[in-house]
Write an enzyme that holds these catalytic residues in place. Sequence first.
Site, PDB file in Angstrom:
ATOM      1  N   CYS A   2       0.831  -1.227   0.000  1.00  0.00           N
ATOM      2  CA  CYS A   2       0.000   0.000   0.000  1.00  0.00           C
ATOM      3  C   CYS A   2       0.856   1.264   0.000  1.00  0.00           C
ATOM      4  O   CYS A   2       0.362   2.343  -0.332  1.00  0.00           O
ATOM      5  CB  CYS A   2      -0.926   0.000   1.197  1.00  0.00           C
ATOM      6  SG  CYS A   2      -1.924  -1.483   1.297  1.00  0.00           S
ATOM      7  N   HIS A  13      -3.512   6.945   2.844  1.00  0.00           N
ATOM      8  CA  HIS A  13      -3.895   5.667   2.227  1.00  0.00           C
ATOM      9  C   HIS A  13      -5.318   5.331   2.650  1.00  0.00           C
ATOM     10  O   HIS A  13      -5.690   5.484   3.827  1.00  0.00           O
ATOM     11  CB  HIS A  13      -2.909   4.584   2.693  1.00  0.00           C
ATOM     12  CG  HIS A  13      -3.346   3.198   2.343  1.00  0.00           C
ATOM     13  ND1 HIS A  13      -3.840   2.860   1.098  1.00  0.00           N
ATOM     14  CD2 HIS A  13      -3.393   2.052   3.094  1.00  0.00           C
ATOM     15  CE1 HIS A  13      -4.145   1.568   1.094  1.00  0.00           C
ATOM     16  NE2 HIS A  13      -3.889   1.066   2.288  1.00  0.00           N
ATOM     17  N   ASN A  22     -10.263  -0.524  -0.481  1.00  0.00           N
ATOM     18  CA  ASN A  22      -8.811  -0.381  -0.309  1.00  0.00           C
ATOM     19  C   ASN A  22      -8.120  -0.967  -1.542  1.00  0.00           C
ATOM     20  O   ASN A  22      -8.141  -2.178  -1.754  1.00  0.00           O
ATOM     21  CB  ASN A  22      -8.399  -1.121   0.971  1.00  0.00           C
ATOM     22  CG  ASN A  22      -6.899  -1.077   1.233  1.00  0.00           C
ATOM     23  OD1 ASN A  22      -6.106  -0.794   0.335  1.00  0.00           O
ATOM     24  ND2 ASN A  22      -6.515  -1.377   2.454  1.00  0.00           N
TER      25      ASN A  22
HETATM   26  O1  UT7 Z   1      -4.088  -1.506   3.493  1.00  0.00           O
HETATM   27  C1  UT7 Z   1      -3.166  -2.002   4.402  1.00  0.00           C
HETATM   28  C2  UT7 Z   1      -3.433  -1.497   5.747  1.00  0.00           C
HETATM   29  N1  UT7 Z   1      -4.630  -2.109   6.261  1.00  0.00           N
HETATM   30  C3  UT7 Z   1      -5.272  -1.540   7.251  1.00  0.00           C
HETATM   31  O2  UT7 Z   1      -4.911  -0.484   7.690  1.00  0.00           O
HETATM   32  C4  UT7 Z   1      -6.463  -2.288   7.798  1.00  0.00           C
HETATM   33  C5  UT7 Z   1      -6.583  -2.024   9.270  1.00  0.00           C
HETATM   34  N2  UT7 Z   1      -7.641  -2.800   9.940  1.00  0.00           N
HETATM   35  C6  UT7 Z   1      -8.961  -2.566   9.770  1.00  0.00           C
HETATM   36  O3  UT7 Z   1      -9.364  -1.798   8.924  1.00  0.00           O
HETATM   37  C7  UT7 Z   1      -9.907  -3.232  10.740  1.00  0.00           C
HETATM   38  O4  UT7 Z   1      -9.158  -3.973  11.665  1.00  0.00           O
HETATM   39  C8  UT7 Z   1     -10.985  -4.151  10.093  1.00  0.00           C
HETATM   40  C9  UT7 Z   1     -11.998  -3.290   9.353  1.00  0.00           C
HETATM   41  C10 UT7 Z   1     -10.320  -5.129   9.171  1.00  0.00           C
HETATM   42  C11 UT7 Z   1     -11.735  -4.933  11.174  1.00  0.00           C
HETATM   43  O5  UT7 Z   1     -12.293  -4.036  12.110  1.00  0.00           O
HETATM   44  P1  UT7 Z   1     -12.052  -4.219  13.690  1.00  0.00           P
HETATM   45  O6  UT7 Z   1     -12.834  -3.176  14.348  1.00  0.00           O
HETATM   46  O7  UT7 Z   1     -10.568  -4.222  13.937  1.00  0.00           O
HETATM   47  O8  UT7 Z   1     -12.689  -5.634  13.963  1.00  0.00           O
HETATM   48  P2  UT7 Z   1     -12.061  -6.886  14.761  1.00  0.00           P
HETATM   49  O9  UT7 Z   1     -11.204  -7.686  13.849  1.00  0.00           O
HETATM   50  O10 UT7 Z   1     -11.474  -6.404  16.056  1.00  0.00           O
HETATM   51  O11 UT7 Z   1     -13.358  -7.727  15.097  1.00  0.00           O
HETATM   52  C12 UT7 Z   1     -14.397  -7.189  15.949  1.00  0.00           C
HETATM   53  C13 UT7 Z   1     -15.559  -8.169  15.983  1.00  0.00           C
HETATM   54  C14 UT7 Z   1     -15.147  -9.585  16.333  1.00  0.00           C
HETATM   55  O12 UT7 Z   1     -16.229 -10.148  17.091  1.00  0.00           O
HETATM   56  P3  UT7 Z   1     -16.177 -10.205  18.702  1.00  0.00           P
HETATM   57  O13 UT7 Z   1     -14.951 -11.027  19.025  1.00  0.00           O
HETATM   58  O14 UT7 Z   1     -16.043  -8.787  19.161  1.00  0.00           O
HETATM   59  O15 UT7 Z   1     -17.470 -10.850  19.059  1.00  0.00           O
HETATM   60  C15 UT7 Z   1     -15.062 -10.288  14.999  1.00  0.00           C
HETATM   61  O16 UT7 Z   1     -15.318 -11.666  15.094  1.00  0.00           O
HETATM   62  O17 UT7 Z   1     -16.159  -8.253  14.675  1.00  0.00           O
HETATM   63  C16 UT7 Z   1     -16.160  -9.595  14.217  1.00  0.00           C
HETATM   64  N3  UT7 Z   1     -15.890  -9.601  12.789  1.00  0.00           N
HETATM   65  C17 UT7 Z   1     -16.846  -9.422  11.855  1.00  0.00           C
HETATM   66  N4  UT7 Z   1     -18.164  -9.268  11.961  1.00  0.00           N
HETATM   67  C18 UT7 Z   1     -18.857  -9.099  10.820  1.00  0.00           C
HETATM   68  C19 UT7 Z   1     -14.683  -9.703  12.164  1.00  0.00           C
HETATM   69  N5  UT7 Z   1     -14.844  -9.592  10.836  1.00  0.00           N
HETATM   70  C20 UT7 Z   1     -16.166  -9.434  10.621  1.00  0.00           C
HETATM   71  C21 UT7 Z   1     -16.956  -9.266   9.471  1.00  0.00           C
HETATM   72  N6  UT7 Z   1     -18.299  -9.094   9.615  1.00  0.00           N
HETATM   73  N7  UT7 Z   1     -16.409  -9.244   8.241  1.00  0.00           N
END
Ligand code: UT7
Length: 333
Positions: free
Chosen positions: A122, A258, A289
């Site tokens: 990226c 980004h 992205n």
């Molecule tokens: O381009 C390169 C650089 N990339 C980035 O900068 C990406 C950075 N990361 C992100 O954008 C975020 O971490 C995501 C959008 C990918 C995920 O968001 P998050 O707020 O970090 O979610 P998480 O992984 O901490 O998951 C939170 C909850 C979990 O459930 P519990 O344990 O709280 O019950 C996951 O199981 O959301 C759940 N979850 C989902 N739910 C619905 C994880 N993925 C999904 C999904 N749909 N796709």
Amino acid sequence: MTRLSSATGAPHATILGIGSYRPDRVVPNSELVEAIDSSDEWIQQRSGIKERRFAGPDESVQMMSVAASRKALDRAGIEPAQIDCVIVATVSHMLQTPAIATAIGYELGTDKAPAFDISAACAGFCHGVALGSDMIRGGSAKHVLVIGVERLTDITSLSDRGTAFIFADGAGAAVLGPADEPGIGPVVWGSDGEQFDLIRQKEDWRDVLVQDRPEMPHLIMQGSAVFRWASFEMAKIAQATLDRSGISVDDLDVFVPHQANMRIIDAMARSMKLPERVRIARDIAHQGNTSAASIPLALDRMIDDGEARSGDTALLIAFGAGLAYAAQVVTIP
Ligand code: UT7
């Protein structure tokens, strides 16, 4: 000892023109949620993405790059034969070799100019701008074409919950050239290989090929760890970049981070204490992205919409797999 003569370049470099290409097919969240047990509401709330573009069979890395480059060349008023080097930042050109930059240069008519690919995920486009700027100032090129392009759908699993709704396709390009005044500030860049595994291709190709039913080794990401790193560390890099250019947030007109996550964009703007009047790129809502393509795509949209105007001062900051990052202040062409 024989004394060699050395090349000298222009006093400064600048961006002369920007262009982009967005694939035709718009894919709303509703098309993806079933396979990953998610919802439109969750995706919008956690990432800010409403829809993205997926490339069709004819929208190859080369085709999208050529389309974006033609727009950038046209805006710059530069003929392809005037380009002295083509730099393509991508992680989704699917041939290990040769570099796609050579085929793109040939199709454009860059007249056998040197052409090579760089892999900085990226952060690739900002790496390319830094290299191109230094080449122009160092005397190895007068005009450089920098392209950021991805067909991430080729290496994304639509059943991977952590990435399927994030990654998308597109291309952006910039023509760099000589200038009397600095139009591209000093780069601040780096990498943190200790975090190599946070965003990566799932498996090495050699491990895939010995499997009974080989599958494309798609991208995997430890999203929340990357999120924390980007939200906290990148605001410091942004400030260091302003410092190196000798300006403050009060001198900025445009902020183009980004396009990884709308919450990261907001967190960075808060940490940097960006004044309200600074226009912020939010292309992620409609484009997802697109890795190396995200910054030129976002910048081009702002230029088209009149949000970024000629002469404006913009901060570009890119970060991703590696973990690698690069940032610079530029003047909008
Ligand atoms: O381009 C390169 C650089 N990339 C980035 O900068 C990406 C950075 N990361 C992100 O954008 C975020 O971490 C995501 C959008 C990918 C995920 O968001 P998050 O707020 O970090 O979610 P998480 O992984 O901490 O998951 C939170 C909850 C979990 O459930 P519990 O344990 O709280 O019950 C996951 O199981 O959301 C759940 N979850 C989902 N739910 C619905 C994880 N993925 C999904 C999904 N749909 N796709």
